[in-house]
Design a protein around this motif. Structure first.
Motif, short mmCIF file in Angstrom:
data_model
loop_
_atom_site.label_atom_id
_atom_site.label_comp_id
_atom_site.label_asym_id
_atom_site.label_seq_id
_atom_site.Cartn_x
_atom_site.Cartn_y
_atom_site.Cartn_z
N VAL A 165 17.27 9.83 2.72
CA VAL A 165 18.71 9.97 2.55
C VAL A 165 19.25 10.95 3.58
N PRO A 166 20.25 10.55 4.37
CA PRO A 166 20.79 11.45 5.39
C PRO A 166 21.33 12.74 4.77
N GLY A 167 20.93 13.86 5.34
CA GLY A 167 21.48 15.15 4.93
C GLY A 167 20.97 15.69 3.61
N LYS A 168 19.99 15.02 3.00
CA LYS A 168 19.48 15.48 1.71
C LYS A 168 17.97 15.66 1.78
N VAL A 169 17.49 16.62 0.99
CA VAL A 169 16.05 16.83 0.89
C VAL A 169 15.44 15.65 0.15
N TYR A 170 14.37 15.10 0.67
CA TYR A 170 13.70 13.97 0.03
C TYR A 170 13.07 14.41 -1.29
N GLU A 171 13.22 13.57 -2.33
CA GLU A 171 12.63 13.84 -3.64
C GLU A 171 11.60 12.76 -3.97
N PRO A 172 10.32 13.06 -3.87
CA PRO A 172 9.32 12.08 -4.31
C PRO A 172 9.48 11.80 -5.80
N SER A 223 15.47 16.89 -11.87
CA SER A 223 16.48 16.19 -11.08
C SER A 223 17.69 15.89 -11.96
N GLU A 224 18.81 16.49 -11.64
CA GLU A 224 20.01 16.39 -12.46
C GLU A 224 20.53 14.96 -12.59
N ARG A 225 20.18 14.09 -11.64
CA ARG A 225 20.70 12.72 -11.69
C ARG A 225 20.27 11.97 -12.94
N PHE A 226 19.16 12.39 -13.56
CA PHE A 226 18.69 11.69 -14.75
C PHE A 226 19.60 11.93 -15.97
N ARG A 228 0.85 -1.19 0.00
CA ARG A 228 0.00 0.00 0.00
C ARG A 228 0.89 1.25 0.00
N PRO A 229 0.71 2.12 -1.00
CA PRO A 229 1.57 3.30 -1.16
C PRO A 229 1.16 4.45 -0.24
N ILE A 230 1.58 4.37 0.99
CA ILE A 230 1.16 5.35 2.00
C ILE A 230 1.65 6.76 1.65
N ARG A 231 2.91 6.87 1.27
CA ARG A 231 3.46 8.20 0.95
C ARG A 231 2.66 8.86 -0.17
N HIS A 232 2.42 8.09 -1.23
CA HIS A 232 1.68 8.62 -2.37
C HIS A 232 0.24 8.97 -1.99
N HIS A 233 -0.37 8.14 -1.17
CA HIS A 233 -1.76 8.36 -0.77
C HIS A 233 -1.92 9.72 -0.09
N PHE A 234 -1.00 10.04 0.82
CA PHE A 234 -1.11 11.30 1.56
C PHE A 234 -0.41 12.46 0.87
N GLY A 235 0.40 12.17 -0.15
CA GLY A 235 1.17 13.23 -0.79
C GLY A 235 2.32 13.70 0.08
N ILE A 236 2.89 12.78 0.87
CA ILE A 236 4.03 13.12 1.73
C ILE A 236 5.24 13.45 0.87
N THR A 237 5.94 14.52 1.20
CA THR A 237 7.08 14.95 0.39
C THR A 237 8.40 14.94 1.15
N SER A 238 8.39 14.55 2.42
CA SER A 238 9.61 14.63 3.23
C SER A 238 10.26 13.28 3.52
N PHE A 239 9.56 12.17 3.27
CA PHE A 239 10.14 10.85 3.48
C PHE A 239 9.28 9.82 2.75
N ALA A 272 -2.13 13.92 -13.75
CA ALA A 272 -2.57 14.00 -12.36
C ALA A 272 -1.42 14.28 -11.41
N HIS A 273 -0.19 13.87 -11.79
CA HIS A 273 0.95 13.99 -10.88
C HIS A 273 2.19 14.52 -11.62
N PRO A 274 2.16 15.77 -12.03
CA PRO A 274 3.30 16.34 -12.77
C PRO A 274 4.52 16.60 -11.90
N GLU A 275 4.41 16.32 -10.60
CA GLU A 275 5.52 16.57 -9.68
C GLU A 275 6.54 15.44 -9.66
N TYR A 276 6.27 14.32 -10.35
CA TYR A 276 7.12 13.14 -10.24
C TYR A 276 8.15 13.09 -11.38
#
Length: 213
Positions: free
Chosen positions: A112-119, A185-188, A23-34, A150-154
């Motif tokens: 990730v320690p010390g980094k802003v979480y990226e959904p 995201s520059e990693r791509f 069950r995708p809890i983070r996605h369900h609530f739109g959590i952006t920090s973890f 629906a989710h252009p933030e990903y």
């Protein structure tokens, strides 16, 4: 707008992507920090957590056994984990977990320690992975376009869309969406340089301009 939301686990749509249902809890609530998801094993002996490490993504992960009993294997060491057990795992550790009882469930959290979480939206991608592996690139691309409406933030969805469009012969769209993923995201950029999904368009001037030397 309320500052809180409440949901029961059974109210969050369960996803079955060929592994154990989750069950995708983070996605369900739109959590952006973890990141946070909930996994459930069907039968005794089922692998609840696929074997992996987090060296590339650098995630620390915390697992909580919410029901049943699990056995974790952590760098080859077996750990008994009945209900209520917390297991914290650092990135380099190879980990997996098996159910010792039917219905064993785990809550998994990561960051990730010390980094802003990226959904990234992998929760949306997961149900489409089997179609991608079956070579149905055009269908996956069409469904990813709908998901992105629906989710252009990903950012990961833009990248995976570009991969599928490249393989489906949609060159212009692939380059446009790859560019968008790199903007987010520059990693791509590094991923695209070695990703065989882009072999069909690798010699295109637009691809070279987006990815660089």
């Amino acid at each position: 707008m309320s500052g809180f939301e409440v949901a029961r686990l059974d109210e969050i749509e369960e996803i079955d992507d060929g592994r154990e249902p989750w069950r995708p809890i983070r996605h369900h609530f739109g959590i952006t920090s973890f990141g946070v998801n909930h996994w459930t094993a069907r039968e005794v002996g089922d692998r609840i957590i696929n074997e992996h490490d987090e060296v590339d993504d650098e995630n620390e992960e915390l697992y909580l056994v919410t029901q049943g009993r699990a056995t974790f294997e952590l760098d080859g060491e077996r750990v008994d984990a009945p209900t209520g057990t917390l297991v914290f795992v650092r990135p380099a550790v190879k980990r997996t977990a098996f159910a010792e009882e039917a219905g064993t469930s785990l809550l998994a959290l990561g960051g990730v320690p010390g980094k802003v979480y990226e959904p990234q939206g992998w929760e949306v991608w997961a149900p489409l992975k089997a179609l991608y592996e079956a070579g149905e690139y055009a269908e996956v691309a069409d469904r990813l376009r709908e998901a992105l409406d629906a989710h252009p933030e990903y950012s990961e969805l833009f990248y995976n869309l570009a991969c599928c469009e490249s393989l489906a012969g949609r060159t212009t769209a692939a380059i446009d969406h790859l560019s968008r993923s790199i903007e987010m995201s520059e990693r791509f950029r590094a991923y695209a340089k070695d990703d065989s999904d882009f072999d069909p368009i690798r010699d295109e001037p637009g691809f070279k301009e987006v990815v660089g030397p």
